[in-house]
Write a protein that holds these residues in place. Structure first.
Motif, PDB file in Angstrom:
ATOM      1  N   GLU A   1      93.224  -4.220 -11.482  1.00 45.10           N
ATOM      2  CA  GLU A   1      93.424  -5.656 -11.337  1.00 45.10           C
ATOM      3  C   GLU A   1      94.650  -6.129 -12.115  1.00 45.10           C
ATOM      4  O   GLU A   1      94.877  -5.737 -13.250  1.00 45.10           O
ATOM      5  N   GLU A   2      95.424  -7.007 -11.493  1.00 42.15           N
ATOM      6  CA  GLU A   2      96.642  -7.527 -12.100  1.00 42.15           C
ATOM      7  C   GLU A   2      96.307  -8.642 -13.096  1.00 42.15           C
ATOM      8  O   GLU A   2      95.463  -9.492 -12.838  1.00 42.15           O
ATOM      9  N   LEU A   3      96.976  -8.621 -14.243  1.00 44.52           N
ATOM     10  CA  LEU A   3      96.873  -9.712 -15.205  1.00 44.52           C
ATOM     11  C   LEU A   3      97.984 -10.698 -14.897  1.00 44.52           C
ATOM     12  O   LEU A   3      99.126 -10.311 -14.650  1.00 44.52           O
ATOM     13  N   LEU A   4      97.666 -11.985 -14.933  1.00 42.58           N
ATOM     14  CA  LEU A   4      98.620 -13.009 -14.561  1.00 42.58           C
ATOM     15  C   LEU A   4      98.244 -14.322 -15.226  1.00 42.58           C
ATOM     16  O   LEU A   4      97.098 -14.768 -15.118  1.00 42.58           O
ATOM     17  N   PHE A   5      99.205 -14.940 -15.945  1.00 41.66           N
ATOM     18  CA  PHE A   5      98.919 -16.204 -16.626  1.00 41.66           C
ATOM     19  C   PHE A   5     100.213 -16.970 -16.869  1.00 41.66           C
ATOM     20  O   PHE A   5     101.233 -16.381 -17.228  1.00 41.66           O
ATOM     21  N   LEU A   6     100.156 -18.285 -16.674  1.00 44.08           N
ATOM     22  CA  LEU A   6     101.249 -19.189 -17.026  1.00 44.08           C
ATOM     23  C   LEU A   6     100.635 -20.361 -17.766  1.00 44.08           C
ATOM     24  O   LEU A   6      99.726 -21.022 -17.249  1.00 44.08           O
ATOM     25  N   ARG A   7     101.111 -20.606 -18.974  1.00 36.91           N
ATOM     26  CA  ARG A   7     100.601 -21.717 -19.772  1.00 36.91           C
ATOM     27  C   ARG A   7     100.907 -23.032 -19.056  1.00 36.91           C
ATOM     28  O   ARG A   7     102.000 -23.216 -18.525  1.00 36.91           O
ATOM     29  N   PRO A   8      99.931 -23.936 -19.001  1.00 35.42           N
ATOM     30  CA  PRO A   8     100.149 -25.231 -18.350  1.00 35.42           C
ATOM     31  C   PRO A   8     101.357 -25.961 -18.944  1.00 35.42           C
ATOM     32  O   PRO A   8     101.614 -25.893 -20.142  1.00 35.42           O
ATOM     33  N   GLY A   9     102.098 -26.627 -18.080  1.00 33.67           N
ATOM     34  CA  GLY A   9     103.265 -27.373 -18.516  1.00 33.67           C
ATOM     35  C   GLY A   9     104.572 -26.628 -18.328  1.00 33.67           C
ATOM     36  O   GLY A   9     105.645 -27.183 -18.560  1.00 33.67           O
ATOM     37  N   TYR A  10     104.516 -25.366 -17.919  1.00 35.67           N
ATOM     38  CA  TYR A  10     105.719 -24.569 -17.706  1.00 35.67           C
ATOM     39  C   TYR A  10     105.968 -24.386 -16.219  1.00 35.67           C
ATOM     40  O   TYR A  10     105.035 -24.342 -15.423  1.00 35.67           O
ATOM     41  N   GLN A  11     107.236 -24.257 -15.870  1.00 37.80           N
ATOM     42  CA  GLN A  11     107.611 -24.082 -14.481  1.00 37.80           C
ATOM     43  C   GLN A  11     107.223 -22.686 -13.992  1.00 37.80           C
ATOM     44  O   GLN A  11     107.323 -21.712 -14.727  1.00 37.80           O
ATOM     45  N   HIS A  12     106.820 -22.618 -12.739  1.00 37.03           N
ATOM     46  CA  HIS A  12     106.372 -21.349 -12.150  1.00 37.03           C
ATOM     47  C   HIS A  12     107.496 -20.325 -12.047  1.00 37.03           C
ATOM     48  O   HIS A  12     107.235 -19.138 -11.893  1.00 37.03           O
ATOM     49  N   ARG A  13     108.735 -20.767 -12.169  1.00 32.41           N
ATOM     50  CA  ARG A  13     109.849 -19.818 -12.091  1.00 32.41           C
ATOM     51  C   ARG A  13     109.789 -18.796 -13.219  1.00 32.41           C
ATOM     52  O   ARG A  13     110.219 -17.662 -13.050  1.00 32.41           O
ATOM     53  N   TYR A  14     109.239 -19.187 -14.387  1.00 32.89           N
ATOM     54  CA  TYR A  14     109.100 -18.228 -15.482  1.00 32.89           C
ATOM     55  C   TYR A  14     108.195 -17.067 -15.079  1.00 32.89           C
ATOM     56  O   TYR A  14     108.496 -15.901 -15.323  1.00 32.89           O
TER      57      TYR A  14
ATOM     58  N   SER B   1     101.136  -8.405 -15.209  1.00 34.58           N
ATOM     59  CA  SER B   1     101.157  -6.951 -15.134  1.00 34.58           C
ATOM     60  C   SER B   1     102.542  -6.506 -14.701  1.00 34.58           C
ATOM     61  O   SER B   1     103.243  -7.209 -13.961  1.00 34.58           O
ATOM     62  N   CYS B   2     102.939  -5.341 -15.156  1.00 31.67           N
ATOM     63  CA  CYS B   2     104.270  -4.810 -14.863  1.00 31.67           C
ATOM     64  C   CYS B   2     104.394  -4.374 -13.409  1.00 31.67           C
ATOM     65  O   CYS B   2     103.390  -4.119 -12.734  1.00 31.67           O
ATOM     66  N   ARG B   3     105.635  -4.245 -12.975  1.00 33.00           N
ATOM     67  CA  ARG B   3     105.908  -3.637 -11.676  1.00 33.00           C
ATOM     68  C   ARG B   3     105.514  -2.167 -11.777  1.00 33.00           C
ATOM     69  O   ARG B   3     105.432  -1.612 -12.879  1.00 33.00           O
ATOM     70  N   ALA B   4     105.272  -1.537 -10.665  1.00 30.07           N
ATOM     71  CA  ALA B   4     104.846  -0.128 -10.648  1.00 30.07           C
ATOM     72  C   ALA B   4     105.800   0.762 -11.431  1.00 30.07           C
ATOM     73  O   ALA B   4     105.377   1.643 -12.181  1.00 30.07           O
ATOM     74  N   ILE B   5     107.094   0.524 -11.311  1.00 28.96           N
ATOM     75  CA  ILE B   5     108.092   1.343 -11.979  1.00 28.96           C
ATOM     76  C   ILE B   5     108.043   1.198 -13.508  1.00 28.96           C
ATOM     77  O   ILE B   5     108.469   2.075 -14.242  1.00 28.96           O
ATOM     78  N   ASP B   6     107.489   0.084 -13.999  1.00 29.68           N
ATOM     79  CA  ASP B   6     107.412  -0.186 -15.442  1.00 29.68           C
ATOM     80  C   ASP B   6     106.029   0.042 -16.045  1.00 29.68           C
ATOM     81  O   ASP B   6     105.804  -0.276 -17.206  1.00 29.68           O
ATOM     82  N   GLY B   7     105.090   0.568 -15.255  1.00 33.88           N
ATOM     83  CA  GLY B   7     103.759   0.844 -15.777  1.00 33.88           C
ATOM     84  C   GLY B   7     102.631   0.253 -14.957  1.00 33.88           C
ATOM     85  O   GLY B   7     101.461   0.487 -15.237  1.00 33.88           O
ATOM     86  N   GLY B   8     102.951  -0.559 -13.978  1.00 33.29           N
ATOM     87  CA  GLY B   8     101.931  -1.137 -13.099  1.00 33.29           C
ATOM     88  C   GLY B   8     100.883  -1.917 -13.858  1.00 33.29           C
ATOM     89  O   GLY B   8     101.182  -2.581 -14.852  1.00 33.29           O
TER      90      GLY B   8
END
Length: 134
Positions: free
Chosen positions: A19-32, A111-118
């Protein structure tokens, strides 16, 4: 502290090894988060939690994040593994999710891209402002 109480709890109950880990703190732009997931940011430092028990890994991770943020590092990698040898929930992966989610200097993580550890490693974007995210 109040902001943390308003956030939903980190998703870890029933977490799968891939399972992929994914989080963005509220108040920040999704581009980060988009840039983090694409691997746009250069990785300034990394911590490998393999071989540590949950308590030692938790303290090491908290210290690592704080020290890296104090040094002005923007993006760091945490290698936690996929939890293939854990019974049930991947212990170090769930711990990484909890610690990064709670740490006030973490803006986003993925989570990292597959090339960086997935899904066995996570990139964290840090704020250099003490006490709160930038």
């Amino acid at each position: 502290m109040l902001e943390e109480l308003l956030l939903p709890p980190p998703p870890e109950h029933g977490m799968e090894t891939g399972e992929e880990l994914l989080f963005l703190r509220p108040g920040y732009q999704h581009r980060y988060l988009r840039r983090l997931r694409r691997g746009t940011y250069s990785i300034a430092d990394e911590l490998d939690l393999h071989g540590m028990n949950e308590q030692v890994a938790g303290e090491a991770l908290k210290s690592f994040i704080s020290e890296c943020a104090d040094r002005g590092l923007g993006c760091v990698k945490v290698i936690h593994g996929k939890g293939l040898r854990s019974r049930g929930t991947p212990v170090l992966k769930a711990l990484t999710n909890r610690v990064l989610w709670k740490h006030p200097r973490v803006i986003a993580y993925a989570s990292c891209r597959a090339i960086d550890g997935g899904t066995g490693a996570t990139l964290a974007l840090l704020s250099n402002r003490k006490g709160n995210a930038c």
